[in-house]
Scaffold this motif. Structure first.
Motif, PDB file in Angstrom:
ATOM      1  N   LEU A 157       0.298  -4.965   3.722  1.00  0.00           N
ATOM      2  CA  LEU A 157      -0.771  -5.700   4.386  1.00  0.00           C
ATOM      3  C   LEU A 157      -0.493  -7.188   4.197  1.00  0.00           C
ATOM      4  O   LEU A 157      -0.466  -7.678   3.065  1.00  0.00           O
TER       5      LEU A 157
ATOM      6  N   LEU B 184      -3.446   6.943   7.382  1.00  0.00           N
ATOM      7  CA  LEU B 184      -2.002   6.781   7.530  1.00  0.00           C
ATOM      8  C   LEU B 184      -1.266   7.970   6.930  1.00  0.00           C
ATOM      9  O   LEU B 184      -1.791   8.683   6.065  1.00  0.00           O
TER      10      LEU B 184
ATOM     11  N   ILE C 260     -10.771  -1.222   4.848  1.00  0.00           N
ATOM     12  CA  ILE C 260      -9.323  -1.132   4.607  1.00  0.00           C
ATOM     13  C   ILE C 260      -8.956   0.238   4.055  1.00  0.00           C
ATOM     14  O   ILE C 260      -7.946   0.846   4.444  1.00  0.00           O
TER      15      ILE C 260
ATOM     16  N   ARG D  93       0.844   5.362   0.053  1.00  0.00           N
ATOM     17  CA  ARG D  93       0.099   6.614   0.269  1.00  0.00           C
ATOM     18  C   ARG D  93       0.927   7.741  -0.320  1.00  0.00           C
ATOM     19  O   ARG D  93       1.992   8.099   0.186  1.00  0.00           O
TER      20      ARG D  93
ATOM     21  N   ILE E 144      -0.834  -4.888   9.361  1.00  0.00           N
ATOM     22  CA  ILE E 144      -0.351  -3.759   8.563  1.00  0.00           C
ATOM     23  C   ILE E 144       0.988  -3.325   9.133  1.00  0.00           C
ATOM     24  O   ILE E 144       1.105  -3.019  10.333  1.00  0.00           O
TER      25      ILE E 144
ATOM     26  N   LEU F  83      -4.169   6.824  -2.814  1.00  0.00           N
ATOM     27  CA  LEU F  83      -3.841   5.523  -2.250  1.00  0.00           C
ATOM     28  C   LEU F  83      -3.708   4.516  -3.377  1.00  0.00           C
ATOM     29  O   LEU F  83      -4.605   4.400  -4.225  1.00  0.00           O
TER      30      LEU F  83
ATOM     31  N   ILE G 121       0.861  -1.186   0.000  1.00  0.00           N
ATOM     32  CA  ILE G 121       0.000   0.000   0.000  1.00  0.00           C
ATOM     33  C   ILE G 121       0.893   1.230   0.000  1.00  0.00           C
ATOM     34  O   ILE G 121       1.773   1.366   0.859  1.00  0.00           O
TER      35      ILE G 121
ATOM     36  N   GLU H 287       4.459  -0.786   8.589  1.00  0.00           N
ATOM     37  CA  GLU H 287       5.096   0.352   7.926  1.00  0.00           C
ATOM     38  C   GLU H 287       6.496  -0.082   7.509  1.00  0.00           C
ATOM     39  O   GLU H 287       7.286  -0.558   8.326  1.00  0.00           O
TER      40      GLU H 287
ATOM     41  N   TYR I 128       3.460   0.916   2.951  1.00  0.00           N
ATOM     42  CA  TYR I 128       2.993  -0.042   3.937  1.00  0.00           C
ATOM     43  C   TYR I 128       2.751  -1.384   3.243  1.00  0.00           C
ATOM     44  O   TYR I 128       2.653  -1.465   2.010  1.00  0.00           O
TER      45      TYR I 128
ATOM     46  N   CYS J  51      -6.469   2.980   5.754  1.00  0.00           N
ATOM     47  CA  CYS J  51      -5.236   3.424   5.096  1.00  0.00           C
ATOM     48  C   CYS J  51      -5.242   4.918   4.816  1.00  0.00           C
ATOM     49  O   CYS J  51      -4.170   5.545   4.750  1.00  0.00           O
TER      50      CYS J  51
END
Length: 573
Positions: free
Chosen positions: A510, A503, A496, A278, A521, A283, A276, A523, A508, A500
């Motif tokens: 998952l 954040l 989810i 950001r 999750i 996202l 993931i 980082e 990240y 997210c």
């Protein structure tokens, strides 16, 4: 009345029992002369004073066949004249008990221990009951063990011997932010409006309806399509998604394979991971290079353990590669080969000019999750068919049988007469895979999903396969049959996404726990999963490749190594 006279009882001041001179000096009325006496102390356990169950009344020939047991001599009064043994010997020999049958043996508990010592007393009634209870408890415990070993369900450990590994190596510098059990996923629900198509790319070939009449009696050989290229491109490497992100068409971006993995997470057993990212207010849901998301699991939710040796053709990894290989070839074989195609607005965004690509159409669709968040996903359809002068989109997938011994259902015998039983067995053994295929068909708004039944020519030959049948289902009706709730699917995605979006900017991952029904999750560093970041859990020899026959690599593209490096792009910050 007849009186009963009690003789004098001699007193022994020196200890227990009668005095030594009592037998000679004192005359006791009606006292047997030959009664044995064994001295004992206070700590001795007293035995029986008489044994009337071991007499020879039931079996008068027993003493003749076997010698008298010395242990019973203390209770043998037949030689004592004071008991009338000599006078009534004839009467005793003719005496018979009314019930001469031996005592019954209990069904449970230890057997009568008369084999070694036939003169031992039988167990008392309460001991028999206790023995039955103990044996019943053993039987119940044995049944419970078998029941739990064969119990299928959600995310219970299905194979005690198998130890599943995490799909990605968890590094010590990673920071775990949250841990979500699957039990919370099953309670979620969210309804989304109908999606809108932003763009459709690629081209589709028409489905060959003659395959609907395929049966085990007229099976068709599965062909190999070595010259057609298949692409499994992640979200941030997709130039169309990158362009839509620059145009602010949505805030969340993903692919149908990633979304279906999230939607069907409670049914999964094997570990998987989703990256993931950001970036600003956007996202991106990605998969790693060589990720297991490109593989098709086989017997993931089955109770039958698969061989753990990776070199075995029936191991989980080998079957996943074989299933991906079968699925790709099946999706191209069931098409018409007259060159007739349906082309869309733009060509295949991942193919070079003049390159032969598989029949696939990419639908870039947008769903509105709330007033501020919308999601764009790339969805795939593999074929098209004309129904009532209208074009209907199809998804093409293949179930594969590798050995009837594992499933207990022989497709060649059952597909004609008991197709429902075959499908029910597949729903039990491959619940997650079928749910993901159904979710992908619903995301793409496919009008029909075609399921092919493909088996090996021989259980030990994983190179050659035959198509036994092809069955079509409407995705939403099939979702109802397999208890797949679309509101729950979108509820998981919405939860989810909401998590997210809170954040900070960064990267990240998952990860589905390999042993427990939960996701975590983490980082991770910004350079995680890059080419120079030594962290890939799958070595190069374990990456998705088609089966190798006679030492020569089949030239077909693997499911996870289809995208060339010159087409790879990085996400823009």
């Amino acid at each position: 009345m007849v009186g009963f006279e009690i003789g004098d009882v001699p007193f022994n001041p020196d200890g227990w029992g009668p005095p030594e001179s009592a037998t000679s000096a004192v005359s006791i009325l009606n006292h047997p002369v030959n009664v044995p006496f064994a001295p004992f102390s206070r700590s001795d356990k007293l035995g029986r004073i008489a044994d009337w169950t071991r007499s020879n009344y039931n079996n008068p020939n027993r003493s003749n066949n076997r010698g008298n047991n010395p242990a019973d001599s203390a209770f043998d009064f037949t030689t004592d004249d004071s008991f009338g043994g000599g006078l009534n010997a004839d009467d005793d020999s003719t005496f018979r008990l009314v019930d001469g049958k031996p005592p019954p043996r209990p069904k449970f508990g230890p057997k009568w221990r008369f084999q070694n010592n036939r003169n031992q007393l039988p167990q008392r009634r309460d001991e028999e009951v206790e023995a039955r209870k103990r044996e019943a408890e053993k039987q119940r415990a044995r049944r419970d063990r078998l029941y739990h070993a064969n119990r299928s369900g959600g995310n219970n450990p299905r194979r005690e011997a198998a130890v599943f590994k995490s799909s990605v190596d968890i590094q010590p510098e990673w920071n775990m932010l949250d841990q979500i059990p699957f039990s919370t996923f099953t309670k979620l629900s969210f309804t989304v409006p109908e999606p809108e198509d932003l763009l459709i790319c690629g081209s589709l070939e028409f489905y060959d309806k003659t395959y609907d009449r395929t049966t085990p009696k007229n099976e068709r050989r599965l062909e190999r399509f070595k010259n057609r290229n298949f692409f499994k491109v992640t979200t941030t490497d997709d130039p169309i998604i990158r362009r839509l992100a620059n145009e602010d068409q949505a805030t969340v971006f993903a692919t149908d394979s990633i979304l279906s993995t999230l939607m069907c997470a409670p049914r999964s057993v094997y570990s998987w991971d989703i990256v993931i990212q950001r970036v600003g207010n956007k996202l991106f849901f990605d998969k790693r290079d060589g990720s297991q998301l490109d593989l098709l699991s086989v017997n993931e939710t089955s109770q039958e353990p698969l061989p753990e040796a990776k070199d075995d053709i029936n191991s989980a990894h080998s079957l996943s590669v074989e299933a991906a290989y079968i699925n790709q070839n099946f999706s191209q074989q069931v098409l018409q080969r007259d060159g007739k195609k349906v082309s869309f607005e733009e060509p295949n965004p991942f193919a070079n000019e003049g390159e032969e690509v598989a029949s696939v159409g990419y639908r870039y669709r947008r769903w509105k999750l709330d007033n501020n968040v919308s999601l764009v996903a790339r969805c795939e359809v593999q074929s098209v068919m004309e129904v009532n002068n209208q074009k209907s989109f199809l998804t093409l997938n293949a179930l594969n049988e590798f050995d009837p011994k594992y499933s207990g259902v022989d497709w060649r015998r059952k597909l004609d007469t008991q197709r429902g039983a075959v499908l029910a067995t597949e729903l039990k053994n491959n619940a997650n895979k079928l749910a993901k295929w159904t979710a992908q068909a619903i995301l793409a708004s496919a009008d029909m999903m075609k399921l092919g039944y493909v088996t090996r020519v021989h259980p030990r030959d994983h190179f050659n396969h035959v198509i036994l049948a092809v069955v079509g289902y409407k995705p939403r009706e099939f979702a109802g049959q397999i208890n797949l709730n679309t509101s729950n699917m979108w509820g998981i995605v919405k939860a989810i996404v909401d998590l997210c979006m809170k954040l900070n900017e960064g990267k990240y991952v998952l990860v589905k726990d390999p042993q427990k029904p939960q996701v975590r999750i983490y980082e991770v560093p910004a350079d995680a999963f890059e080419n120079d970041y030594v962290e890939e859990p799958l070595p190069e020899d374990e990456q998705v490749q088609p089966p190798v026959e006679n030492g020569e690599a089949v030239e077909e593209k693997g499911a996870a190594n289809d995208v060339e490096e010159d087409k790879e792009v990085k996400v823009e910050a």
